[in-house]
Design a protein around this motif. Structure first.
Motif, PDB file in Angstrom:
ATOM      1  N   ASP A  30     -40.879  14.871  25.233  1.00 36.40           N
ATOM      2  CA  ASP A  30     -40.944  16.063  24.304  1.00 36.40           C
ATOM      3  C   ASP A  30     -39.801  17.026  24.735  1.00 36.40           C
ATOM      4  O   ASP A  30     -39.632  17.973  23.918  1.00 36.40           O
ATOM      5  CB  ASP A  30     -42.210  16.843  24.387  1.00 36.40           C
ATOM      6  CG  ASP A  30     -42.659  17.413  25.842  1.00 36.40           C
ATOM      7  OD1 ASP A  30     -43.758  18.254  25.683  1.00 36.40           O
ATOM      8  OD2 ASP A  30     -41.954  17.303  26.887  1.00 36.40           O
ATOM      9  N   TYR A  53     -37.774  17.250  19.013  1.00 33.21           N
ATOM     10  CA  TYR A  53     -38.952  17.411  19.943  1.00 33.21           C
ATOM     11  C   TYR A  53     -40.101  17.797  19.466  1.00 33.21           C
ATOM     12  O   TYR A  53     -41.128  17.514  19.769  1.00 33.21           O
ATOM     13  CB  TYR A  53     -38.514  18.359  21.090  1.00 33.21           C
ATOM     14  CG  TYR A  53     -36.814  18.603  20.729  1.00 33.21           C
ATOM     15  CD1 TYR A  53     -36.592  19.772  20.292  1.00 33.21           C
ATOM     16  CD2 TYR A  53     -36.017  17.712  21.600  1.00 33.21           C
ATOM     17  CE1 TYR A  53     -35.176  19.843  20.032  1.00 33.21           C
ATOM     18  CE2 TYR A  53     -34.561  18.136  21.394  1.00 33.21           C
ATOM     19  CZ  TYR A  53     -34.194  19.052  20.515  1.00 33.21           C
ATOM     20  OH  TYR A  53     -32.780  19.337  20.280  1.00 33.21           O
ATOM     21  N   HIS A  74     -46.519  11.529  21.097  1.00 26.85           N
ATOM     22  CA  HIS A  74     -46.182  12.270  22.451  1.00 26.85           C
ATOM     23  C   HIS A  74     -47.233  11.578  23.492  1.00 26.85           C
ATOM     24  O   HIS A  74     -46.939  11.618  24.671  1.00 26.85           O
ATOM     25  CB  HIS A  74     -46.057  13.668  22.387  1.00 26.85           C
ATOM     26  CG  HIS A  74     -44.818  14.075  21.565  1.00 26.85           C
ATOM     27  ND1 HIS A  74     -43.999  14.666  22.331  1.00 26.85           N
ATOM     28  CD2 HIS A  74     -44.553  14.178  20.531  1.00 26.85           C
ATOM     29  CE1 HIS A  74     -43.093  15.008  21.730  1.00 26.85           C
ATOM     30  NE2 HIS A  74     -43.456  14.893  20.302  1.00 26.85           N
ATOM     31  N   ASN A  77     -45.708   8.294  24.195  1.00 30.27           N
ATOM     32  CA  ASN A  77     -44.289   8.445  24.481  1.00 30.27           C
ATOM     33  C   ASN A  77     -43.527   7.307  23.550  1.00 30.27           C
ATOM     34  O   ASN A  77     -42.588   6.542  24.237  1.00 30.27           O
ATOM     35  CB  ASN A  77     -43.940   7.836  25.987  1.00 30.27           C
ATOM     36  CG  ASN A  77     -44.002   9.234  26.900  1.00 30.27           C
ATOM     37  OD1 ASN A  77     -44.621  10.102  26.515  1.00 30.27           O
ATOM     38  ND2 ASN A  77     -43.113   9.209  27.911  1.00 30.27           N
TER      39      ASN A  77
END
Length: 125
Positions: A30, A53, A74, A77
């Motif tokens: 992030d 982000y 997130h 990933n």
């Protein structure tokens, strides 16, 4: 060692859809904006899409706006590129890249810190 691994490319017909995935071995996923670039034979690498982000702010090349959608997960990933209404001119090797926060414009390839090996997308007419 940081690795970005793309998948999901292939050979499709014009009008079809594909979803590219990029798995990133970044400890602080992030902290990076994620982008997709592409390079067609005989052409220079060009910006396709990027996501910041926060996972909310997105940016697209005019040539793909309205057809491609970038997103990120997130927890996994992973960054995705959903490509719809594909055209023969979308044929290229697609690269995933990671740009550390505050490294500059996400449109500029030189600001990206890490790159994947690329995945081929071929769209037949």
């Amino acid at each position: 060692q940081v690795q970005l691994v793309e998948s999901g490319g292939g050979l499709v017909q014009a009008g079809d859809s594909l979803r590219l995935s990029c798995s990133a071995s970044l400890r602080t996923f992030d902290s990076y904006a994620m982008g997709w670039f592409r390079r067609a034979p005989g052409n220079e690498r060009e910006f396709v899409a990027a996501i910041l982000y926060n996972g909310v702010s997105t940016y697209y090349a005019d040539s793909v706006k309205g057809r491609f959608t970038i997103s990120r997960d997130h927890a996994q990933n992973t960054v995705y590129l959903e490509m719809n209404s594909l055209k023969p001119e979308d044929t290229a090797v697609y690269y995933c890249a990671a740009c550390l926060r505050n490294s500059g414009s996400v449109y500029y390839a030189g600001n990206y810190n890490y790159w994947g090996q690329g995945t081929q997308v071929t769209v037949s007419s």
